[in-house]
Design a protein around this motif. Structure first.
Motif, PDB file in Angstrom:
ATOM      1  N   ALA A 173      51.758  67.080  68.940  1.00  0.00           N
ATOM      2  CA  ALA A 173      52.596  68.231  68.636  1.00  0.00           C
ATOM      3  C   ALA A 173      52.744  69.028  69.922  1.00  0.00           C
ATOM      4  N   PHE A 174      53.654  69.968  69.940  1.00  0.00           N
ATOM      5  CA  PHE A 174      53.817  70.761  71.149  1.00  0.00           C
ATOM      6  C   PHE A 174      54.273  72.166  70.825  1.00  0.00           C
ATOM      7  N   ARG A 175      54.032  73.043  71.791  1.00  0.00           N
ATOM      8  CA  ARG A 175      54.490  74.420  71.719  1.00  0.00           C
ATOM      9  C   ARG A 175      55.335  74.668  72.964  1.00  0.00           C
ATOM     10  N   VAL A 176      56.346  75.500  72.807  1.00  0.00           N
ATOM     11  CA  VAL A 176      57.265  75.774  73.899  1.00  0.00           C
ATOM     12  C   VAL A 176      57.414  77.281  74.053  1.00  0.00           C
ATOM     13  N   HIS A 177      57.389  77.754  75.289  1.00  0.00           N
ATOM     14  CA  HIS A 177      57.596  79.178  75.571  1.00  0.00           C
ATOM     15  C   HIS A 177      58.664  79.311  76.652  1.00  0.00           C
ATOM     16  N   ARG A 178      59.788  79.916  76.297  1.00  0.00           N
ATOM     17  CA  ARG A 178      60.907  80.181  77.216  1.00  0.00           C
ATOM     18  C   ARG A 178      61.442  78.939  77.915  1.00  0.00           C
ATOM     19  N   ALA A 179      61.517  77.849  77.238  1.00  0.00           N
ATOM     20  CA  ALA A 179      62.080  76.633  77.818  1.00  0.00           C
ATOM     21  C   ALA A 179      63.516  76.488  77.325  1.00  0.00           C
ATOM     22  N   ASP A 180      64.353  75.862  78.135  1.00  0.00           N
ATOM     23  CA  ASP A 180      65.747  75.650  77.745  1.00  0.00           C
ATOM     24  C   ASP A 180      65.841  74.641  76.604  1.00  0.00           C
ATOM     25  N   TRP A 181      64.960  73.674  76.599  1.00  0.00           N
ATOM     26  CA  TRP A 181      64.965  72.655  75.555  1.00  0.00           C
ATOM     27  C   TRP A 181      64.117  73.165  74.403  1.00  0.00           C
ATOM     28  N   VAL A 182      64.649  73.062  73.191  1.00  0.00           N
ATOM     29  CA  VAL A 182      63.964  73.637  72.036  1.00  0.00           C
ATOM     30  C   VAL A 182      63.521  72.544  71.065  1.00  0.00           C
ATOM     31  N   PRO A 183      62.338  72.711  70.461  1.00  0.00           N
ATOM     32  CA  PRO A 183      61.883  71.732  69.468  1.00  0.00           C
ATOM     33  C   PRO A 183      62.702  71.843  68.186  1.00  0.00           C
ATOM     34  N   GLU A 184      62.935  70.698  67.581  1.00  0.00           N
ATOM     35  CA  GLU A 184      63.708  70.662  66.338  1.00  0.00           C
ATOM     36  C   GLU A 184      63.145  69.567  65.443  1.00  0.00           C
ATOM     37  N   ASP A 185      62.967  69.891  64.165  1.00  0.00           N
ATOM     38  CA  ASP A 185      62.469  68.920  63.205  1.00  0.00           C
ATOM     39  C   ASP A 185      63.607  68.007  62.767  1.00  0.00           C
ATOM     40  N   CYS A 186      63.384  66.708  62.858  1.00  0.00           N
ATOM     41  CA  CYS A 186      64.406  65.740  62.472  1.00  0.00           C
ATOM     42  C   CYS A 186      63.752  64.713  61.542  1.00  0.00           C
ATOM     43  N   ASP A 187      63.890  64.937  60.250  1.00  0.00           N
ATOM     44  CA  ASP A 187      63.301  64.055  59.233  1.00  0.00           C
ATOM     45  C   ASP A 187      61.805  63.847  59.425  1.00  0.00           C
ATOM     46  N   GLY A 188      61.104  64.928  59.704  1.00  0.00           N
ATOM     47  CA  GLY A 188      59.661  64.858  59.845  1.00  0.00           C
ATOM     48  C   GLY A 188      59.174  64.593  61.254  1.00  0.00           C
TER      49      GLY A 188
END
Length: 102
Positions: free
Chosen positions: A51-66
């Motif tokens: 898993a990952f955490r992101v802070h102020r990055a241009d690329w954003v995490p998104e859930d895609c079918d789990g």
């Protein structure tokens, strides 16, 4: 007790820490980073095994079918710079090709 994370490159840390320590590290990183960006990747019990955490990055995490994926936003500056270029080969590449077939 787990050993402290090791800095393998400038600003890149690797280690095995507990969830409590990981959460505290992330809080400290977010407090100290100011205008910078941070991404934390850690092992997790899920399909991807991380898993990952992101802070102020241009690329954003998104859930895609789990599955947690990274979505890269369209860069308007990148498309503008590519549209100002003329189509076709550059003069340098034309000269290089001409020399090759002499």
């Amino acid at each position: 007790m787990f050993p402290a994370p090791a800095e393998i490159s400038a600003g890149v840390f690797v280690g095995h820490v507990s969830a409590k320590v990981r959460d505290r590290l992330w809080e400290r990183i977010v407090d100290l980073i100011r205008d910078g960006r941070a991404i934390m990747v850690y092992s997790a019990r899920n399909e991807q095994h991380f898993a990952f955490r992101v802070h102020r990055a241009d690329w954003v995490p998104e859930d895609c079918d789990g599955l947690e994926l990274i979505r890269r936003p369209k860069a308007s500056s990148q498309s503008a710079s590519s549209s100002s270029r003329r189509p076709g080969w550059s003069n340098a590449s034309k000269w290089r090709a001409a020399r090759k077939y002499r």
